[in-house]
Design an enzyme around this catalytic site. Structure first.
Site, PDB file in Angstrom:
ATOM      1  N   ARG A 108      -6.872   2.193  11.532  1.00 14.51           N
ATOM      2  CA  ARG A 108      -6.492   0.805  11.776  1.00 14.51           C
ATOM      3  C   ARG A 108      -7.474   0.110  12.726  1.00 14.51           C
ATOM      4  O   ARG A 108      -7.332  -1.082  12.972  1.00 14.51           O
ATOM      5  CB  ARG A 108      -5.098   0.764  12.418  1.00 14.51           C
ATOM      6  CG  ARG A 108      -3.976   1.053  11.422  1.00 14.51           C
ATOM      7  CD  ARG A 108      -3.213  -0.128  11.124  1.00 14.51           C
ATOM      8  NE  ARG A 108      -1.836  -0.397  11.117  1.00 14.51           N
ATOM      9  CZ  ARG A 108      -0.848   0.122  10.424  1.00 14.51           C
ATOM     10  NH1 ARG A 108      -0.985   1.202   9.744  1.00 14.51           N
ATOM     11  NH2 ARG A 108       0.337  -0.407  10.421  1.00 14.51           N
ATOM     12  N   ARG A 126      13.814  -2.926   9.207  1.00 11.83           N
ATOM     13  CA  ARG A 126      13.101  -2.122  10.210  1.00 11.83           C
ATOM     14  C   ARG A 126      13.066  -2.886  11.526  1.00 11.83           C
ATOM     15  O   ARG A 126      12.893  -4.105  11.528  1.00 11.83           O
ATOM     16  CB  ARG A 126      11.662  -1.887   9.732  1.00 11.83           C
ATOM     17  CG  ARG A 126      11.478  -0.585   9.008  1.00 11.83           C
ATOM     18  CD  ARG A 126      10.166  -0.491   8.302  1.00 11.83           C
ATOM     19  NE  ARG A 126       8.990  -0.820   9.111  1.00 11.83           N
ATOM     20  CZ  ARG A 126       7.728  -0.590   8.714  1.00 11.83           C
ATOM     21  NH1 ARG A 126       7.492  -0.023   7.556  1.00 11.83           N
ATOM     22  NH2 ARG A 126       6.715  -0.926   9.481  1.00 11.83           N
ATOM     23  N   LYS A 182       0.821  -1.223   0.000  1.00 14.01           N
ATOM     24  CA  LYS A 182       0.000   0.000   0.000  1.00 14.01           C
ATOM     25  C   LYS A 182       0.851   1.267   0.000  1.00 14.01           C
ATOM     26  O   LYS A 182       0.465   2.257  -0.610  1.00 14.01           O
ATOM     27  CB  LYS A 182      -1.018   0.004   1.141  1.00 14.01           C
ATOM     28  CG  LYS A 182      -0.441  -0.049   2.533  1.00 14.01           C
ATOM     29  CD  LYS A 182      -1.574  -0.082   3.545  1.00 14.01           C
ATOM     30  CE  LYS A 182      -1.167  -0.567   4.906  1.00 14.01           C
ATOM     31  NZ  LYS A 182       0.117  -0.256   5.455  1.00 14.01           N
ATOM     32  N   ARG A 235       1.220  -7.932  14.287  1.00 16.59           N
ATOM     33  CA  ARG A 235       0.557  -6.937  13.427  1.00 16.59           C
ATOM     34  C   ARG A 235      -0.496  -7.596  12.546  1.00 16.59           C
ATOM     35  O   ARG A 235      -1.553  -7.027  12.294  1.00 16.59           O
ATOM     36  CB  ARG A 235       1.595  -6.207  12.565  1.00 16.59           C
ATOM     37  CG  ARG A 235       2.411  -5.220  13.398  1.00 16.59           C
ATOM     38  CD  ARG A 235       3.305  -4.366  12.532  1.00 16.59           C
ATOM     39  NE  ARG A 235       4.066  -5.170  11.599  1.00 16.59           N
ATOM     40  CZ  ARG A 235       5.280  -4.871  11.156  1.00 16.59           C
ATOM     41  NH1 ARG A 235       5.862  -3.783  11.559  1.00 16.59           N
ATOM     42  NH2 ARG A 235       5.909  -5.632  10.304  1.00 16.59           N
ATOM     43  N   ARG A 242      11.954  -7.311   3.406  1.00 15.53           N
ATOM     44  CA  ARG A 242      11.905  -5.851   3.242  1.00 15.53           C
ATOM     45  C   ARG A 242      13.172  -5.202   3.822  1.00 15.53           C
ATOM     46  O   ARG A 242      13.630  -5.592   4.899  1.00 15.53           O
ATOM     47  CB  ARG A 242      10.661  -5.350   3.999  1.00 15.53           C
ATOM     48  CG  ARG A 242      10.332  -3.929   3.830  1.00 15.53           C
ATOM     49  CD  ARG A 242       8.854  -3.703   4.027  1.00 15.53           C
ATOM     50  NE  ARG A 242       8.439  -3.721   5.437  1.00 15.53           N
ATOM     51  CZ  ARG A 242       7.211  -3.366   5.821  1.00 15.53           C
ATOM     52  NH1 ARG A 242       6.302  -3.006   4.941  1.00 15.53           N
ATOM     53  NH2 ARG A 242       6.883  -3.398   7.102  1.00 15.53           N
TER      54      ARG A 242
HETATM   55  P1  AMP Z   1       3.403   1.030   9.030  1.00 14.13           P
HETATM   56  O1  AMP Z   1       4.557   1.826   8.526  1.00 14.13           O
HETATM   57  O2  AMP Z   1       2.088   1.451   8.455  1.00 14.13           O
HETATM   58  O3  AMP Z   1       3.653  -0.458   8.930  1.00 14.13           O
HETATM   59  O4  AMP Z   1       3.289   1.343  10.606  1.00 14.13           O
HETATM   60  C1  AMP Z   1       4.342   1.017  11.491  1.00 14.13           C
HETATM   61  C2  AMP Z   1       3.803   0.948  12.917  1.00 14.13           C
HETATM   62  O5  AMP Z   1       3.276   2.227  13.298  1.00 14.13           O
HETATM   63  C3  AMP Z   1       2.654  -0.034  13.129  1.00 14.13           C
HETATM   64  O6  AMP Z   1       3.093  -1.361  13.351  1.00 14.13           O
HETATM   65  C4  AMP Z   1       2.015   0.550  14.392  1.00 14.13           C
HETATM   66  O7  AMP Z   1       2.785   0.243  15.541  1.00 14.13           O
HETATM   67  C5  AMP Z   1       2.143   2.047  14.138  1.00 14.13           C
HETATM   68  N1  AMP Z   1       0.965   2.576  13.423  1.00 14.13           N
HETATM   69  C6  AMP Z   1       0.915   3.019  12.128  1.00 14.13           C
HETATM   70  N2  AMP Z   1      -0.317   3.459  11.816  1.00 14.13           N
HETATM   71  C7  AMP Z   1      -1.064   3.299  12.958  1.00 14.13           C
HETATM   72  C8  AMP Z   1      -2.422   3.556  13.289  1.00 14.13           C
HETATM   73  N3  AMP Z   1      -3.296   4.089  12.402  1.00 14.13           N
HETATM   74  N4  AMP Z   1      -2.847   3.244  14.544  1.00 14.13           N
HETATM   75  C9  AMP Z   1      -1.999   2.744  15.463  1.00 14.13           C
HETATM   76  N5  AMP Z   1      -0.711   2.454  15.211  1.00 14.13           N
HETATM   77  C10 AMP Z   1      -0.238   2.736  13.977  1.00 14.13           C
END
Ligand code: AMP
Length: 223
Positions: free
Chosen positions: A89, A156, A14, A167, A123
């Site tokens: 989320r 990461r 995404k 997740r 990744r």
């Molecule tokens: P992402 O880069 O989208 O994979 O996000 C990395 C991490 O940020 C996730 O595993 C969550 O810990 C946190 N995170 C990102 N977006 C949200 C959200 N909308 N609500 C809560 N935690 C978030």
């Protein structure tokens, strides 16, 4: 003006698709995960709370998320619209969002758990410029070095098996029900995220009703 949300399990692509749409339509790409990583890197007041959750693969508290999304959208630098990536989320975030903002569509990039796990574990991220790599589809020319800036490629902190499982569980239990909420409002378009980046991009354009290929303009014929 286009206002989109893009959703899908982590590793579904995404982020890449959001960037392509942002470039094509001049949208502001708002990645909540990127904003969190920025806070951590810059040791902001919220950094410690955010880092604890992100490293554990847990969702950051809704209060922080609401504050961050609200502040970002309040900048009003999105003359041609925005694409929100990684938000909402869960049900609370979706409700807060729908109460405050109108959106045109929610793009759902669908992939299976097996594909997610395989992609996430391969990744890599450039430590210097932030460019994403994937050791399956987008390998660097020199191992562990960014093709663009030469920075070191790293995994990461939250891309470990335990965090990925956590997740995925959160996604299935908390985020997928949000798709039903948007579906009831007839906002969802779903595309198959296992196709190539370009094929997924085109599928999204078609699903959103943007003609593909774009109609040629008289200027194009002049070369
Ligand atoms: P992402 O880069 O989208 O994979 O996000 C990395 C991490 O940020 C996730 O595993 C969550 O810990 C946190 N995170 C990102 N977006 C949200 C959200 N909308 N609500 C809560 N935690 C978030």
């Amino acid at each position: 003006m286009h206002k989109y949300v893009i959703m899908g399990a982590q590793g579904c692509g995404k982020g890449t698709q959001a960037k392509l749409l942002a470039e094509r339509f001049d949208l502001v790409h708002i990645s909540v995960g990127d904003i969190f990583r920025w806070n951590i890197q810059n040791h902001t007041k919220l950094a410690a709370r955010i880092k604890r959750c992100v490293d554990a693969g847990e969702l950051v508290g809704d209060d922080i998320v609401a504050q961050i999304v609200h502040a970002r959208l309040a900048e009003h630098d999105w003359n041609f619209g925005f694409i929100l990536d990684g938000f909402p989320r869960n049900h609370t975030q979706a409700t807060f969002f729908l109460e405050s903002y109108d959106i045109d569509a929610v793009i759902h990039v669908a992939v299976s758990d097996d594909v997610v796990k395989q992609r996430i574990m391969s990744r890599r991220l450039c430590q210097r410029c932030g460019l994403d790599y994937n050791l399956i589809h987008h390998r660097p020319e020199v191992p562990d070095r960014c093709d663009v800036c030469g920075g070191e490629l790293v995994t990461r902190d939250d891309d470990n098996e335990e965090a990925v499982e956590g997740r995925l569980r959160d996604y299935r239990e908390q985020t997928e029900p949000v798709l039903d909420l948007f579906a009831r409002k007839e906002l969802i378009v779903t595309v198959d995220g296992t196709e190539s980046v370009e094929a997924v991009h085109q599928a999204i354009l078609t699903a959103l009703g943007h003609a593909w290929p774009p109609p040629s303009r008289p200027d194009d014929a002049r070369g």
